[in-house]
Design a protein around this motif. Structure first.
Motif, PDB file in Angstrom:
ATOM      1  N   PRO A 348       0.308   2.596   2.909  1.00  0.00           N
ATOM      2  CA  PRO A 348      -0.864   1.815   3.310  1.00  0.00           C
ATOM      3  C   PRO A 348      -1.611   1.181   2.136  1.00  0.00           C
ATOM      4  N   LEU A 349      -1.678   1.878   0.994  1.00  0.00           N
ATOM      5  CA  LEU A 349      -2.330   1.292  -0.188  1.00  0.00           C
ATOM      6  C   LEU A 349      -1.633   0.003  -0.614  1.00  0.00           C
ATOM      7  N   ILE A 350      -0.325   0.055  -0.682  1.00  0.00           N
ATOM      8  CA  ILE A 350       0.438  -1.130  -1.107  1.00  0.00           C
ATOM      9  C   ILE A 350       0.262  -2.261  -0.107  1.00  0.00           C
ATOM     10  N   VAL A 351       0.379  -1.944   1.183  1.00  0.00           N
ATOM     11  CA  VAL A 351       0.243  -2.970   2.224  1.00  0.00           C
ATOM     12  C   VAL A 351      -1.162  -3.565   2.214  1.00  0.00           C
ATOM     13  N   TRP A 352      -2.178  -2.723   2.055  1.00  0.00           N
ATOM     14  CA  TRP A 352      -3.566  -3.201   2.053  1.00  0.00           C
ATOM     15  C   TRP A 352      -3.782  -4.241   0.939  1.00  0.00           C
ATOM     16  N   PHE A 353      -3.348  -3.892  -0.282  1.00  0.00           N
ATOM     17  CA  PHE A 353      -3.574  -4.806  -1.393  1.00  0.00           C
ATOM     18  C   PHE A 353      -2.697  -6.052  -1.298  1.00  0.00           C
ATOM     19  N   ALA A 354      -1.489  -5.908  -0.764  1.00  0.00           N
ATOM     20  CA  ALA A 354      -0.629  -7.085  -0.580  1.00  0.00           C
ATOM     21  C   ALA A 354      -1.275  -8.075   0.384  1.00  0.00           C
TER      22      ALA A 354
END
Length: 434
Positions: A348-354
């Motif tokens: 979720p961290l990666i998806v959020w920032f992407a």
């Protein structure tokens, strides 16, 4: 670790089961499950609309979405009291409570009456007008609150035992009266608030739930939602139990995104079912990013893991991981639970920032068809070719997180299998006793 697992088994799991088994929470959760077919109908049209962008000559089918997914709050207004009466053991009120809830939900929206010219002979015709958006995701919190109010009043009335069966009065007359009394009270209560006192029920409910929605749509809320889904799943509690609380936030988010795009704007809300499930970036192979685990199992030395890997790969490709979660197993297995929890934060961290930095489109239309293999579903949900790149990136990230834990678990299983084989060989070689 044994103490932690004991706490999960003896305290957390039973406690969560009790919370989500509460009839009031259970009624909302059941309603959210039953609206899935309507969401899926809207999802099919949303997928179709992706192709319409490339082939403009295709017919516009958006009306299907409007009167399926777009009527979600209206459906929930009926479903919650219907299931609530069952949960509270008042089956004779199921339909009446559901229909009462639908009508008072519409009353709470405070509709206006507009007069339109019909023809010269009949004169003006009056039409009831309300914001259709509130019949969809925008009105979900209002629908749930009004539904719970109806549940409460019918439940309290049933406890009074005002009219019971009697030889002097036909049963159907008693049934009518027992329905009319709570219905009348509900209509007078809500009607007086809306039309006499001019109470803005929608505004009040929006103010009450705005903090919850704001937290849910924040990065911490996004991480908490994803972690709770996986935490409950890994200790044997149905992750779908959270739907009573989480689903309204997710639906409101995608509804707002769809409305923004329809008005010529851009989607803003990342925390949606589409982002968490349908893109298969966070739920790659299923909750916890288990597809890479399934791939790693093919290279394991343990017979059990290799066999389970072959059995589970089909469902995993279609983002169904129950066979893997219970077969590997991950449930109550610390060596596989921990990486699953880590994935529920890192992914979720990666998806959020992407999505926040414009490196991947935020889903803008309802799409709950997560059983399409990734990364095809990733592209269809985001309508963005970069989805293929992010799928590959996250696959590698999840793979690296799973790898050391799988190696350790594989070594344990190999040792156990070797021990069992040695014991079996010794038993077969020992002389038979008389």
């Amino acid at each position: 670790m044994d103490k932690v697992m004991s706490w999960f088994t003896d305290s957390l799991a039973p406690g969560m089961q009790r919370v989500f088994g509460n009839p009031w929470v259970s009624a909302v959760a059941s309603a959210m499950q039953k609206i899935l077919p309507f969401i899926l109908v809207g999802s099919v049209v949303s997928i179709y609309n992706v192709f319409v962008r490339y082939i403009p000559s295709l017919p516009d089918l958006s009306f299907v979405n409007t009167f399926s997914f777009g009527m979600m709050s209206l459906i929930v207004a009926f479903m919650v009291p219907y299931f609530g009466m069952t949960e509270l053991d008042h089956p004779k009120y199921e339909v009446t409570a559901g229909l009462t809830s639908v009508t008072v939900f519409l009353m709470a929206l405070c509709p206006t009456v507009a007069s339109l010219a019909k023809n010269a002979e009949s004169g003006l015709t009056e039409y009831l007008v309300t914001d259709i958006n509130y019949l969809g995701g925008s009105g979900l919190f209002v629908a749930i609150v009004m539904a719970l109010l109806v549940m409460l009043i019918f439940h309290l009335y049933s406890k009074l035992h005002v009219l019971e069966g009697s030889d002097a009065v036909p049963d159907f007359v008693i049934e009518w009266i027992n329905n009319i009394i709570p219905m009348t009270f509900i209509y007078l209560l809500v009607g007086a608030a809306v039309f006499v006192l001019s109470v803005d029920i929608v505004g009040i409910i929006d103010v009450i739930f705005q903090p919850l929605n704001a937290i849910g749509q924040s990065l911490p809320g996004f991480l908490i939602i994803n972690f709770l889904y996986v935490l409950l799943y890994s200790v044997g509690v149905s992750a779908w139990s959270l739907n009573a609380i989480v689903k309204p936030i997710l639906v409101a988010g995608i509804s707002a995104n769809a409305a923004a795009v329809a008005a010529g704007g851009a989607p803003l809300y990342i925390v949606t079912t589409e982002t968490i499930f349908t893109t298969a970036l966070i739920a790659m192979g299923g909750l916890g990013g288990t597809l890479p685990l399934n791939v790693l199992m093919f290279r394991c030395k343990s017979k059990k893991l290799r066999t389970m890997g072959k059995i589970c790969i089909g469902p995993s490709i279609f983002n169904i991981n129950e066979p893997l979660v219970y077969g590997a197993p991950i449930v109550f297995n610390p060596l596989l639970m921990i990486p699953m929890w880590i994935n529920s934060i890192v992914g979720p961290l990666i998806v959020w920032f992407a999505m926040s930095f414009g490196m991947l489109n935020i889903p803008a239309g309802v799409n709950n068809v997560s059983r399409i293999p990734a990364p095809i579903c990733t592209w269809l949900t985001t309508d963005d070719w970069r989805a293929f790149i992010w799928f590959a990136v996250l696959f590698v990230v999840y793979l690296l997180i799973w790898l050391p834990f799988v190696k350790k678990y594989d070594a344990q299983l190999v040792e156990q299998e070797a021990k069992r084989e040695a014991e079996q060989t010794a038993a077969e070689a020992s002389p038979a006793t008389v």
